[in-house]
Design an enzyme around this catalytic site. Structure first.
Site, PDB file in Angstrom:
ATOM      1  N   SER A  68      54.550 -82.113 -16.503  1.00  0.00           N
ATOM      2  CA  SER A  68      55.579 -81.454 -15.514  1.00  0.00           C
ATOM      3  C   SER A  68      56.822 -80.979 -16.011  1.00  0.00           C
ATOM      4  O   SER A  68      57.263 -81.075 -17.103  1.00  0.00           O
ATOM      5  CB  SER A  68      56.552 -82.152 -14.417  1.00  0.00           C
ATOM      6  OG  SER A  68      57.002 -81.490 -13.101  1.00  0.00           O
ATOM      7  N   ASP A  69      56.833 -79.775 -16.034  1.00  0.00           N
ATOM      8  CA  ASP A  69      57.780 -78.495 -16.518  1.00  0.00           C
ATOM      9  C   ASP A  69      58.397 -77.518 -14.925  1.00  0.00           C
ATOM     10  O   ASP A  69      57.755 -76.914 -14.432  1.00  0.00           O
ATOM     11  CB  ASP A  69      57.391 -77.621 -17.292  1.00  0.00           C
ATOM     12  CG  ASP A  69      58.343 -77.214 -18.554  1.00  0.00           C
ATOM     13  OD1 ASP A  69      59.559 -78.010 -19.311  1.00  0.00           O
ATOM     14  OD2 ASP A  69      58.948 -76.380 -18.045  1.00  0.00           O
ATOM     15  N   GLN A  70      59.808 -76.945 -15.386  1.00  0.00           N
ATOM     16  CA  GLN A  70      60.316 -76.527 -14.501  1.00  0.00           C
ATOM     17  C   GLN A  70      61.075 -74.935 -14.891  1.00  0.00           C
ATOM     18  O   GLN A  70      61.535 -75.268 -16.128  1.00  0.00           O
ATOM     19  CB  GLN A  70      60.770 -76.709 -13.181  1.00  0.00           C
ATOM     20  CG  GLN A  70      61.334 -75.928 -12.146  1.00  0.00           C
ATOM     21  CD  GLN A  70      62.579 -76.855 -11.624  1.00  0.00           C
ATOM     22  OE1 GLN A  70      63.181 -77.311 -11.918  1.00  0.00           O
ATOM     23  NE2 GLN A  70      61.678 -77.470  -9.923  1.00  0.00           N
ATOM     24  N   GLY A 105      55.286 -76.311 -13.156  1.00  0.00           N
ATOM     25  CA  GLY A 105      54.029 -76.727 -13.110  1.00  0.00           C
ATOM     26  C   GLY A 105      52.948 -78.307 -13.061  1.00  0.00           C
ATOM     27  O   GLY A 105      54.675 -78.954 -13.594  1.00  0.00           O
TER      28      GLY A 105
END
Length: 197
Positions: A68-70, A105
């Site tokens: 995950s990424d933001q 993501g």
């Protein structure tokens, strides 16, 4: 049942995944998070989420790996983590009275089959007009230097907003659980029917 790996050492993402009551381990992916020239926010968070999940596949060969990424977007600019009070003050001043879009993501990589599912989950935050004293007071109390957008919505940061818009409030904290549950179910793992031993 394949074991789950969270490709993150974020305490926020760990706490979110614990809500699903499925057993998992955390591991730190080592990837370059530098945006590519001309890369938009959606492409960036999907690429980084997938890269984080794939980075652990050599150590976890029969697992479901979550990446995950933001990022947050104000106007047409991608805004990252502030890392210090000066940058956080600037970010909150720029966000005051405006809508900031967050893109998280999410990738679920099955290291046994090499299949991957990924999405970019949107979430909009509408900031109320903030005074300098409010910005200073908030930053002094919560020190959100590691948070995209310079706030923690799960804490005092909620006081900065006029309203929120998105299908899953967990997205804003960093892990869209509704989308993750759907991905896990496609892999044959339903959090509601998994027996914890």
């Amino acid at each position: 049942m394949q074991q789950i790996v969270l490709a993150s050492t974020s305490p926020y993402r760990k706490a979110l995944l614990e809500k699903l009551t499925v057993p998992f381990v955390c591991a730190s992916p080592d990837i370059d998070e530098t945006p590519r020239i001309g890369e938009n926010a959606i492409d960036l968070v999907i690429r980084l989420a997938e890269s984080k999940a794939r980075a652990l596949a050599t150590h976890y060969t029969n697992h479901l790996i979550i990446g995950s990424d933001q990022v947050c977007v104000l106007g047409n600019s991608i805004t990252g983590k502030p890392h210090n009070k000066i940058n956080a003050t600037r970010q909150l001043q720029q966000a005051s009275g405006k809508c900031v879009s967050f893109f998280t993501g999410l990738a679920l990589f099955n290291s046994a089959t090499q299949s991957i599912q990924s999405i970019a989950e949107p979430f909009d935050v509408y900031f109320r007009t903030l005074t300098e004293a409010e910005i200073d007071g908030y930053l002094e109390k919560e020190q959100p230097w590691n948070c995209a957008g310079s706030f923690k919505s799960e804490g005092l940061g909620i006081t900065l907003f006029e309203r929120l818009s998105g299908r899953d409030p967990n997205t804003l904290i960093g892990l869209p659980l509704i989308a993750l549950t759907q991905m896990l179910q496609k892999e044959g793992l339903n959090p509601l029917t998994v027996r914890n031993e």
